[in-house]
Design an enzyme around this catalytic site. Sequence first.
Site, mmCIF file in Angstrom:
data_model
loop_
_atom_site.group_PDB
_atom_site.id
_atom_site.type_symbol
_atom_site.label_atom_id
_atom_site.label_comp_id
_atom_site.label_asym_id
_atom_site.label_seq_id
_atom_site.Cartn_x
_atom_site.Cartn_y
_atom_site.Cartn_z
ATOM 1 N N HIS A 1 0.868 -1.173 0.000
ATOM 2 C CA HIS A 1 0.000 0.000 0.000
ATOM 3 C C HIS A 1 0.908 1.225 0.000
ATOM 4 O O HIS A 1 1.656 1.436 0.956
ATOM 5 C CB HIS A 1 -0.818 -0.095 1.297
ATOM 6 C CG HIS A 1 -1.724 1.033 1.587
ATOM 7 N ND1 HIS A 1 -3.052 1.030 1.254
ATOM 8 C CD2 HIS A 1 -1.521 2.193 2.240
ATOM 9 C CE1 HIS A 1 -3.623 2.131 1.685
ATOM 10 N NE2 HIS A 1 -2.708 2.861 2.288
ATOM 11 N N HIS B 1 -29.365 -21.425 9.448
ATOM 12 C CA HIS B 1 -30.800 -21.462 9.245
ATOM 13 C C HIS B 1 -31.498 -21.179 10.566
ATOM 14 O O HIS B 1 -31.140 -21.722 11.604
ATOM 15 C CB HIS B 1 -31.183 -22.843 8.716
ATOM 16 C CG HIS B 1 -32.481 -22.842 8.025
ATOM 17 N ND1 HIS B 1 -33.663 -22.896 8.707
ATOM 18 C CD2 HIS B 1 -32.794 -22.774 6.718
ATOM 19 C CE1 HIS B 1 -34.651 -22.873 7.831
ATOM 20 N NE2 HIS B 1 -34.151 -22.802 6.622
#
Length: 378
Positions: free
Chosen positions: A122, A290
């Site tokens: 970076h 779920h």
Amino acid sequence: MCGTCNGNSNSTADEAAVATNGPTTSNGTHPVQGQPKSSPYQSVQDYLSNVGRYKIIESTLREGEQFVNSFFDTETKIKIAKALDSFGVDYIELTNPCSSPQSFEDCKTIANLGLKAKILTHVRCHMDDAKKAIETGVHGVDLVIGTSSYLREFSHGKSMEMIQKTALEVIAYVKSQGVEVRFSSEDSFRSDLVDLLTLYKAVDNAGVNRVGIADTVGGATPRMVYDLVRTLRDIECHFHNDTGCAVANAHSALEAGATHIDTSVLGIGERNGITSLGGLESSLKLLSIHAKAILANPSTYEIISPEDFGLSRYVSISSRITGWNAVRNRADQLGLHMTDDQVKEVTAKIKQMADIRPLAIDDTDSILRSFHLELQQA
Ligand SMILES: [Zn+2]
């Protein structure tokens, strides 16, 4: 599970019955189990959402190095890079090689480890930085420049026209070296939207591989993030945690169509840090559970399984409020066989010690082991 629970409360039998038969309403009937028609745990499923398909840019070795007092020597950096790689992150971002001679050497070393993850560095959107980055052999260069009026005035002093000109030159150079290139604005949320769109359109036309936005000052909220990302779409996002929103903002960004999220381990980074790798993964993992499983077992206090992170469940027993069932659980994990009375006796010893000073996991484990050894020798 709570570490103080001894599992002998009256609710246990009721909970077991509910787990078998499903929850009972006030008139004694059992509603049909399964996914409720609407639930706060349901994820937003629309054509924009990238919640199920996103990439992690792991920045512990860049942003994490900006955390106050953080210091990673080369050996530690290699260990972290290998651990992140085996966790399965897509990219590992390293400190700008221009920062120091050792940073340059470390970039070279990690880029040559042969990891599955792509290695990025970076750097400022500046030709000198880009050239130094290419010398290290990294797979990608992340260019960054401030676009807000604050940063333009008080940081680099460049106009938007100058920023665009420099960006196009540096991008062309990095691409000519066959290296992946990202262009990101700093302080994007305090930048002018028209300025951002003009600049991003130009770098996109120049063939940049990724574009990114950064909430450098950490003031964005999930709603702001959703709106900006929905406008920009296929984008990398970097969120600071100054207002505690970094994970929520990352989640919101993915729902709005972001493709890459920057993270660090434990969220370490400048000031309050950034989106934490574990927090983000947990928030996304939650969506795949779920609701039926939760309804089927209301006594479950964990929404995330430790096995999902390659860990085993550890119930803390290092406090004066520890219950003996929790101690039994840890003894079993350590393969130390004891009767209930023996476990109660060692629990009393742990409580005695915990009254005097804070205990670490290693302390309680060694109390358990030496107690067990005494039993065997008796
Ligand atoms: Zn940052």
